[in-house]
Design a protein around this motif. Structure first.
Motif, PDB file in Angstrom:
ATOM      1  N   ALA A   2      26.080   2.366 -36.252  1.00  0.00           N
ATOM      2  CA  ALA A   2      26.441   1.569 -35.076  1.00  0.00           C
ATOM      3  C   ALA A   2      25.203   0.902 -34.485  1.00  0.00           C
ATOM      4  O   ALA A   2      24.147   1.521 -34.352  1.00  0.00           O
ATOM      5  CB  ALA A   2      27.104   2.457 -34.039  1.00  0.00           C
ATOM      6  N   PRO A  61      23.921  -2.420 -31.506  1.00  0.00           N
ATOM      7  CA  PRO A  61      24.414  -3.306 -30.442  1.00  0.00           C
ATOM      8  C   PRO A  61      25.047  -4.579 -30.993  1.00  0.00           C
ATOM      9  O   PRO A  61      25.935  -5.165 -30.364  1.00  0.00           O
ATOM     10  CB  PRO A  61      23.145  -3.614 -29.636  1.00  0.00           C
ATOM     11  N   GLU A  63      28.714  -3.790 -32.370  1.00  0.00           N
ATOM     12  CA  GLU A  63      29.565  -3.369 -31.254  1.00  0.00           C
ATOM     13  C   GLU A  63      30.618  -2.339 -31.658  1.00  0.00           C
ATOM     14  O   GLU A  63      31.743  -2.317 -31.139  1.00  0.00           O
ATOM     15  CB  GLU A  63      30.250  -4.577 -30.615  1.00  0.00           C
ATOM     16  N   TRP A  64      30.277  -1.471 -32.603  1.00  0.00           N
ATOM     17  CA  TRP A  64      31.232  -0.450 -33.027  1.00  0.00           C
ATOM     18  C   TRP A  64      31.610   0.469 -31.883  1.00  0.00           C
ATOM     19  O   TRP A  64      32.756   0.912 -31.786  1.00  0.00           O
ATOM     20  CB  TRP A  64      30.646   0.361 -34.191  1.00  0.00           C
ATOM     21  N   LYS A  65      30.627   0.802 -31.033  1.00  0.00           N
ATOM     22  CA  LYS A  65      30.883   1.728 -29.930  1.00  0.00           C
ATOM     23  C   LYS A  65      31.972   1.195 -29.014  1.00  0.00           C
ATOM     24  O   LYS A  65      32.876   1.929 -28.598  1.00  0.00           O
ATOM     25  CB  LYS A  65      29.591   1.959 -29.145  1.00  0.00           C
ATOM     26  N   GLU A  66      31.914  -0.085 -28.709  1.00  0.00           N
ATOM     27  CA  GLU A  66      32.913  -0.679 -27.825  1.00  0.00           C
ATOM     28  C   GLU A  66      34.246  -0.907 -28.541  1.00  0.00           C
ATOM     29  O   GLU A  66      35.311  -0.864 -27.920  1.00  0.00           O
ATOM     30  CB  GLU A  66      32.414  -2.017 -27.263  1.00  0.00           C
ATOM     31  N   LEU A  67      34.198  -1.148 -29.832  1.00  0.00           N
ATOM     32  CA  LEU A  67      35.401  -1.521 -30.574  1.00  0.00           C
ATOM     33  C   LEU A  67      36.323  -0.347 -30.863  1.00  0.00           C
ATOM     34  O   LEU A  67      37.539  -0.443 -30.658  1.00  0.00           O
ATOM     35  CB  LEU A  67      35.011  -2.215 -31.884  1.00  0.00           C
ATOM     36  N   TYR A 122      35.137   3.468 -30.832  1.00  0.00           N
ATOM     37  CA  TYR A 122      34.710   4.842 -30.556  1.00  0.00           C
ATOM     38  C   TYR A 122      35.771   5.624 -29.775  1.00  0.00           C
ATOM     39  O   TYR A 122      35.947   6.821 -29.964  1.00  0.00           O
ATOM     40  CB  TYR A 122      33.397   4.844 -29.773  1.00  0.00           C
ATOM     41  N   GLN A 123      36.493   4.930 -28.900  1.00  0.00           N
ATOM     42  CA  GLN A 123      37.491   5.612 -28.076  1.00  0.00           C
ATOM     43  C   GLN A 123      38.670   6.117 -28.896  1.00  0.00           C
ATOM     44  O   GLN A 123      39.450   6.959 -28.417  1.00  0.00           O
ATOM     45  CB  GLN A 123      38.007   4.682 -26.968  1.00  0.00           C
TER      46      GLN A 123
END
Length: 258
Positions: A61, A63, A66-70, A72-73
């Motif tokens: 991941a 910045p 943007e995997w974290k925003e895409l 991760y949830q």
């Protein structure tokens, strides 16, 4: 390979020493089935393509992507390994003297192991359901059983067959040379992968990409033992799929690297 050694030493050699010590054909077939079933989990059938997926979303991941925003949830803690140190150690090795963080791996390992066992159970159930149609009605030839059956029925004649040793020598030499080349670049390499994308640069033929010609001795042997209609369906429908890609692209559909 280990099973072949078992046949050589557990059958041929022991039979020469004492007949009662040698493994019977039934015992060898049972051992073969156990090896065949068990090898699917730790080999390329499962762990080769699966284990890294538990940590790769967090290691790669950035910045920019943007995997974290895409997504991760959508990855719960019980499904993947999120511990930063465990993720790093998986790819970059543990520091000297550092214990393996088994705790963060335990829950995902149990969950995915349950999934694997359930998948195997479903596959066994499907085999039971389809067995009569395959075996009795269609007389289906099982390629993975053909070779071990021949070895078990006549091990002495099989291992003294000159043609068999010539055929076996080809993949042995290929993989030995290429394996040594990976560790010692001075050792010559025999190419087994040929990328053809460079020949498909014009429209609509660009939709054929990617095309790779791969020489797989194991697949060649497997296909040789297949029935003609099954082997025909493999390559025929692959060509149909590629033709559909070209037609779709020529008709105006966007090409997205299929």
């Amino acid at each position: 390979f280990l099973w072949v050694l078992l046949v050589l030493f557990g059958t041929i050699l022991l039979r020469r020493l004492k007949e009662k010590l040698a493994l019977t054909s039934v015992e060898l077939i049972v051992i073969w089935c156990m090896i065949l079933v068990a090898s699917g989990i730790p080999s390329s059938g499962f762990l080769r393509y699966h284990l890294f997926m538990l940590v790769s979303p967090f290691y790669y991941a950035t910045p920019e992507n943007e995997w974290k925003e895409l997504f991760y949830q959508y990855l719960p803690n019980w499904l993947v390994v999120k511990d930063a140190k465990a993720v790093k150690y998986f790819y970059e090795a543990l520091p000297s003297g550092e214990p393996v963080p088994w705790g963060v791996w335990l829950k995902p390992a149990v969950v995915w192991s349950s999934y694997v066992l359930l998948t195997y159970f479903v596959m066994v159930c499907l085999s039971v359901i389809l067995r009569k149609q395959w075996v009795e009605s269609e007389r289906f030839a099982f390629p993975l059983v053909k070779l071990p059956a021949d070895i078990v029925e006549a091990p002495s004649s099989f291992f003294t067959n000159r043609t068999m040793w010539i055929g076996a020598a080809i993949p042995i030499v290929l993989h030995t040379l290429n394996g040594l080349h990976r560790y010692f670049p001075a050792v010559p390499q025999i190419p087994l992968y040929f990328y053809l994308d460079q020949y498909f640069t014009d429209r609509p033929w660009i939709a054929l990409r990617s095309i790779i010609v791969m020489i797989y001795p194991s697949i060649i042997g497997f296909t040789y033992l297949l029935s003609l209609d099954v082997s025909f369906s493999f390559w025929f429908f692959y060509l149909v799929y590629k033709a559909q890609s070209v037609i779709a692209y020529a008709s105006g559909f966007s090409y997205c690297g299929w």
